[in-house]
Design a protein around this motif. Structure first.
Motif, mmCIF file in Angstrom:
data_model
loop_
_atom_site.group_PDB
_atom_site.id
_atom_site.type_symbol
_atom_site.label_atom_id
_atom_site.label_comp_id
_atom_site.label_asym_id
_atom_site.label_seq_id
_atom_site.Cartn_x
_atom_site.Cartn_y
_atom_site.Cartn_z
ATOM 1 N N SER A 62 12.729 1.258 -4.996
ATOM 2 C CA SER A 62 11.398 1.817 -5.233
ATOM 3 C C SER A 62 10.462 0.763 -5.823
ATOM 4 O O SER A 62 9.266 0.788 -5.555
ATOM 5 C CB SER A 62 11.474 3.039 -6.138
ATOM 6 N N PHE A 63 10.992 -0.179 -6.585
ATOM 7 C CA PHE A 63 10.160 -1.258 -7.132
ATOM 8 C C PHE A 63 9.597 -2.096 -5.993
ATOM 9 O O PHE A 63 8.408 -2.400 -5.958
ATOM 10 C CB PHE A 63 10.963 -2.128 -8.101
ATOM 11 N N SER A 64 10.443 -2.435 -5.038
ATOM 12 C CA SER A 64 9.990 -3.214 -3.892
ATOM 13 C C SER A 64 8.981 -2.432 -3.063
ATOM 14 O O SER A 64 8.015 -2.994 -2.552
ATOM 15 C CB SER A 64 11.169 -3.614 -3.003
ATOM 16 N N LYS A 65 9.196 -1.136 -2.948
ATOM 17 C CA LYS A 65 8.244 -0.295 -2.209
ATOM 18 C C LYS A 65 6.892 -0.295 -2.903
ATOM 19 O O LYS A 65 5.852 -0.358 -2.257
ATOM 20 C CB LYS A 65 8.765 1.134 -2.100
ATOM 21 N N ARG A 66 6.923 -0.223 -4.223
ATOM 22 C CA ARG A 66 5.662 -0.236 -4.969
ATOM 23 C C ARG A 66 4.944 -1.561 -4.785
ATOM 24 O O ARG A 66 3.725 -1.589 -4.595
ATOM 25 C CB ARG A 66 5.931 0.018 -6.450
ATOM 26 N N LEU A 67 5.680 -2.663 -4.824
ATOM 27 C CA LEU A 67 5.062 -3.973 -4.617
ATOM 28 C C LEU A 67 4.464 -4.084 -3.218
ATOM 29 O O LEU A 67 3.359 -4.607 -3.042
ATOM 30 C CB LEU A 67 6.079 -5.097 -4.833
#
Length: 115
Positions: A67-72
């Motif tokens: 989810s962190f990568s998705k947010r980025l």
């Protein structure tokens, strides 16, 4: 950005030969809600609806990252879109992000040196 996404959703839906009402039923949303998304009248899209749209129309790349990568990735897309429409605001955001990261790194170095 959502208006552009809405246009893409409509184009892909029509290409697949799906009517608005039919596709809305598949997504478990009202036809009015889907119409508002497609025309950019609504800027509120639920994550589960977005995921269903992706599954049905392949409008967004599949993303199996965290989810962190998705947010980025979402931030990158938003800033890229903003840069096209208002480069000064995009530059402001990027500059602040870079400055904040450097400040945090320096603060962390300073704390480690105190130990």
């Amino acid at each position: 950005m959502l208006q552009h996404l809405g246009q893409q959703i409509r184009q892909l839906r029509v290409r697949k030969g799906k009517g608005l009402n039919e596709f809305a039923k598949e997504l478990h949303v009202s036809a009015g809600y889907l119409s508002n998304l497609e025309t950019g009248k609504s800027d509120n899209i639920k994550l589960d609806v977005l995921e269903k749209i992706q599954e049905e129309l392949k409008v967004l790349p599949l993303d199996t990252t965290s989810s962190f990568s998705k947010r980025l990735k979402r931030i990158e897309q938003n800033i890229s879109e903003l840069e096209k429409n208002d480069p000064l605001y995009a530059e402001f955001l990027i500059q602040n992000l870079e400055t904040s990261i450097e400040w945090i790194k320096e603060k962390k170095k300073f704390k480690e040196q105190e130990k």
